[in-house]
Design an enzyme around this catalytic site. Structure first.
Site, mmCIF file in Angstrom:
data_model
loop_
_atom_site.group_PDB
_atom_site.id
_atom_site.type_symbol
_atom_site.label_atom_id
_atom_site.label_comp_id
_atom_site.label_asym_id
_atom_site.label_seq_id
_atom_site.Cartn_x
_atom_site.Cartn_y
_atom_site.Cartn_z
ATOM 1 N N GLU A 115 3.100 -8.332 6.789
ATOM 2 C CA GLU A 115 1.961 -8.781 6.397
ATOM 3 C C GLU A 115 1.874 -10.085 5.209
ATOM 4 O O GLU A 115 1.398 -9.792 4.363
ATOM 5 C CB GLU A 115 0.810 -7.917 6.046
ATOM 6 C CG GLU A 115 0.359 -7.122 7.367
ATOM 7 C CD GLU A 115 -0.779 -6.202 7.166
ATOM 8 O OE1 GLU A 115 -1.179 -5.958 6.221
ATOM 9 O OE2 GLU A 115 -1.150 -5.511 8.178
ATOM 10 N N TYR A 143 -6.945 -3.407 12.580
ATOM 11 C CA TYR A 143 -7.549 -2.287 12.183
ATOM 12 C C TYR A 143 -9.076 -2.359 12.708
ATOM 13 O O TYR A 143 -9.960 -2.090 11.731
ATOM 14 C CB TYR A 143 -7.608 -2.053 10.785
ATOM 15 C CG TYR A 143 -6.231 -1.302 10.231
ATOM 16 C CD1 TYR A 143 -5.929 -0.061 10.425
ATOM 17 C CD2 TYR A 143 -4.971 -2.378 10.038
ATOM 18 C CE1 TYR A 143 -4.406 0.377 10.072
ATOM 19 C CE2 TYR A 143 -3.712 -1.806 9.852
ATOM 20 C CZ TYR A 143 -3.217 -0.549 9.838
ATOM 21 O OH TYR A 143 -2.384 0.081 9.567
ATOM 22 N N ASP A 153 0.902 -1.372 0.094
ATOM 23 C CA ASP A 153 0.029 -0.189 -0.041
ATOM 24 C C ASP A 153 0.800 1.299 0.013
ATOM 25 O O ASP A 153 0.794 2.061 0.886
ATOM 26 C CB ASP A 153 -1.050 -0.020 1.265
ATOM 27 C CG ASP A 153 -1.726 1.149 1.291
ATOM 28 O OD1 ASP A 153 -2.257 1.553 0.266
ATOM 29 O OD2 ASP A 153 -2.181 1.614 2.403
ATOM 30 N N GLU A 208 0.970 -2.015 14.096
ATOM 31 C CA GLU A 208 0.110 -1.161 13.241
ATOM 32 C C GLU A 208 -1.402 -0.886 13.951
ATOM 33 O O GLU A 208 -1.733 -1.805 14.383
ATOM 34 C CB GLU A 208 -0.303 -1.538 11.794
ATOM 35 C CG GLU A 208 1.135 -1.302 10.959
ATOM 36 C CD GLU A 208 0.957 -1.805 9.442
ATOM 37 O OE1 GLU A 208 -0.417 -1.773 8.999
ATOM 38 O OE2 GLU A 208 1.823 -1.936 8.805
HETATM 39 C C1 GCB Z 1 -1.619 -2.522 6.660
HETATM 40 C C2 GCB Z 1 -0.185 -2.410 6.200
HETATM 41 C C3 GCB Z 1 0.088 -1.044 5.589
HETATM 42 C C4 GCB Z 1 -1.279 -0.171 5.024
HETATM 43 C C5 GCB Z 1 -2.142 -0.004 6.120
HETATM 44 C C6 GCB Z 1 -3.605 0.470 5.610
HETATM 45 O O1 GCB Z 1 -1.843 -3.406 7.238
HETATM 46 O O2 GCB Z 1 0.940 -3.148 6.686
HETATM 47 O O3 GCB Z 1 1.065 -1.014 4.656
HETATM 48 O O4 GCB Z 1 -0.778 0.955 4.544
HETATM 49 O O5 GCB Z 1 -2.549 -1.564 6.319
HETATM 50 O O6 GCB Z 1 -3.546 1.786 5.984
HETATM 51 O O7 GCB Z 1 -4.088 -0.314 5.004
#
Ligand code: GCB
Length: 654
Positions: free
Chosen positions: A457, A510, A213, A546
């Site tokens: 990931e 997330y 990403d 994260e």
């Molecule tokens: C993740 C990734 C990261 C992305 C982030 C997102 O899990 O490791 O590279 O930018 O989520 O914002 O989706």
């Protein structure tokens, strides 16, 4: 990313890239890659500034090779433009086809070398070094190929003495062909997809697919330097440190190339310039009484203490006495992991930090000193004590400042987006091992680096992932037994096949964003379950590597709705409440995603890039930055166990 490539094919697009052999294997076989420094025996010349540039727009992207553009000045091959180095080329013109260009581009710089570099031949060695160029590079000097390198984030170099010393007084022409194509076996992986439905796409239409990403910026991203050494020289130095309360040991190994009849002497100086230990020979131990340990920022009133290790070599070469001197910054610190803690110098360390990207307007991923300084000032303003180099190794210039300021680093290799089964095969594995060798060779002596991360990931629930990560992690540990190793997972705790091999569990989640979007109320339950499941399964300390939410700066909503600054703040607070419970047990860190907004491929969930930054891409704070700042300073004050008690961050601004 899309570009029309009339007449192109995958093989036609980048024939050389696809046919190139893998880099050679073992670390022992790799020559050293010491950072170029000015010393009494070495000189540097930076090749930054404007280079000539030409994208190969031929149908197969292969005209440059067919017509041998490296044999003559690039401007004589066709139209060239000026291109700054270091910088990504993508965002520098108004031409969308350059922004999204895939294939070979060509760079060239003509440079005059100091006469003394050429006259001292053969006792002076001249080396051409690239901090990084993305992704595959082939380099010629005066039309002679001197080096090829795969990988966009690590340095490579070539001894060019015999070429430049053969034609003193003439311009030295450096030509670089660079290809940004990613395949299932590159790191990071990618693939070219041809769109063959003629009713929907123009002829020969293709896109480059990636499973990560961030925008695949390309170009010569870090400084290019010429430097000299004597023809017999210090090739590599490896330092590890151990310490007890009043005495530290600095173990060293030095390798010399160019002579077998040499002597080595070493002296370790403190910051006042006082010699605190001396040694000789290619390996040994230096004893330091009452050492000043290297402490992380906010853990000590004098963080980032660095000694200077001066290594002097004298060698006899063909009757002449040659001397080489190299000075390496050395921080004395230890790192240990228990089932619930991460210990630096025997004291519990809690990572309160960020994930970053090398990313900014116009420059893309090109190194920029003003941006680097701004970012370090923001990190210290925030009270962040650490970051992860998501998702690739950062510039040596950045790592130097981490060492000097005491910012703790989880050093990640470019193993991001490893999702396809074919990216777990032997070819990919061999390359991954080689990249770890290059990364460790570059960063092994850095006190700021406390852990290696071999991937982000990956599809670690796939059957081949077990063998793959077992092998990569064992290899990393064999190369560097002094540091713990991890990879960052988003897989289910019960299905992850790589987690058994890591020292620290690093998990991304997330909740209320990608899962149950908009439902902040699920966070306490889901995050608690996440931690408990992982801990019950592995009894290893856990870092929330994260978590985050996008926010469009200036977008407000109360009650908080997704994409508003209020939602980003509210989500952080829900996560923090759980962290506060679990950090009393086994949670050893929290790294926000992300430090700043950054560019990505275009897509329906991206608004001119990823907006999960707590700072904008221009480094202005969003509301969430203030939430995090308050939290990080509070944690720092609570957990500082060394006098004097930290009351003001001003104290720590060096
Ligand atoms: C993740 C990734 C990261 C992305 C982030 C997102 O899990 O490791 O590279 O930018 O989520 O914002 O989706």
């Amino acid at each position: 990313m899309a570009a029309a490539a009339p007449g192109g094919s995958v093989a036609g697009l980048c024939p050389l890239l696809l046919l190139l052999p893998l880099l050679p294997g073992r670390a022992a076989a790799l020559p050293g890659m010491l950072q170029p420094r000015d010393t009494p025996s070495r000189e540097r010349k930076e090749l930054g500034g404007l280079w000539s540039f030409r994208a190969d727009l031929s149908p197969g992207r292969d005209a440059g090779f067919a017509q041998r553009w490296y044999r003559q000045p690039l401007r004589q091959t066709g139209p060239v433009i000026d291109m700054p180095v270091p910088a990504s080329f993508n965002d520098l013109t108004q031409d969308p086809s350059l922004e999204n260009y895939i294939g070979w581009v060509w760079y060239e710089k003509e440079v005059l070398l100091p006469a003394r570099w050429l006259q001292d031949s053969p006792s002076t060695r001249v080396v051409l070094r690239f901090g990084s160029a993305h992704y595959y590079s082939i380099v010629w000097v005066n039309g002679v190929q001197v080096v090829e390198h795969e990988g966009g984030h690590l340095p490579f170099e070539a001894d060019i003495s015999s070429i430049v010393q053969g034609s003193p007084g003439t311009l030295c022409r450096v030509t670089v062909a660079l290809n940004n194509t990613l395949t299932p076996h590159t790191l990071p992986p990618g693939s070219i997809q041809y769109m063959t439905d003629k009713t929907r796409y123009p002829k020969n239409y293709f896109v480059q697919n990636t499973r990560f990403d961030f925008f695949n910026y390309a170009g010569i991203h870090r400084p290019v330097v010429l430097y000299t050494t004597p023809s017999a020289y210090i090739d590599d130095i490896t330092v590890t440190t151990t310490s007890s309360e009043h005495v530290a040991m600095v173990q060293y190994e030095v390798s010399v190339v160019g002579s077998t009849a040499y002597s080595l002497s070493l002296s370790l100086r403190d910051q006042e310039g006082k010699v605190v230990a001396t040694g000789d020979g290619p390996e040994g131990e230096l004893k330091v009484l009452n050492p000043n340990l290297w402490w992380p920022y906010l853990m000590h009133e004098n963080p980032g203490y660095l000694y200077s290790l001066e290594v002097k070599m004298q060698a006899q070469v063909e009757g002449a006495l040659l001397e080489d001197v190299y000075t390496l910054p050395v921080g004395i610190r230890t790192v240990h992991v228990t089932s619930t803690q991460f210990l630096i110098n025997g004291r519990p360390f809690y990572f309160h930090g960020v994930n970053k990207h090398e990313d900014s307007d116009i420059r893309g991923k090109g190194l920029d000193w003003a941006l680097i300084m701004k970012d370090f000032n923001l990190l210290r303003w925030l009270g962040a004590n650490s970051f992860r180099t998501s998702h690739y190794p950062y510039a040596e210039e950045i790592m130097d400042l981490c060492d000097a300021y005491g910012i703790v680093v989880i050093d990640e290799c470019p193993g991001v987006g490893i999702k396809l089964p074919e990216s777990f095969g032997n070819k990919s594995l061999q390359h991954h091992l080689a990249v770890m060798e290059e990364l460790i060779r570059r960063d092994k002596n850095r006190p700021s680096v406390v852990m290696w991360s071999v991937a982000n990931e990956p599809a670690s629930e796939l059957p081949p992932a077990g063998f793959y990560f077992k092998t990569v992690i064992a290899h990393t540990k064999a190369l560097d037994p002094s540091r713990p190793v991890t990879f960052v997972t988003e897989a289910n705790y019960a299905l992850d096949r790589g987690a058994p091999y890591v020292d620290v569990i690093c998990v991304n989640s997330y909740f209320s964003w990608y899962h149950d979007p908009g439902h902040l109320e699920v966070i306490p339950l889901q995050l608690t379950a996440q931690f408990e499941n992982w801990y019950k399964t592995y009894q290893k300390p856990i870092i929330q590597s994260e978590y985050g939410a996008d926010s469009v700066p200036g977008l407000h909503s109360d009650p908080p709705l997704m994409f508003s600054e209020e939602y980003q703040k509210a989500m952080l607070k829900e996560y923090h409440a759980v962290f506060d419970k679990k950090r009393k047990e086994y949670v050893i860190g929290e790294l926000i995603w992300n430090f700043a907004d950054f560019m990505t491929n275009q897509g329906t969930t991206r608004v001119l890039g990823n907006k999960k930054g707590i700072f904008t891409r221009q480094r202005q704070p969003k509301a969430a930055a203030f939430v995090l700042r308050e939290r990080y300073w509070k944690i720092a004050n609570e957990s500082s166990c060394l006098p004097p008690v930290i009351t003001s961050h001003a104290l720590f601004l060096k």
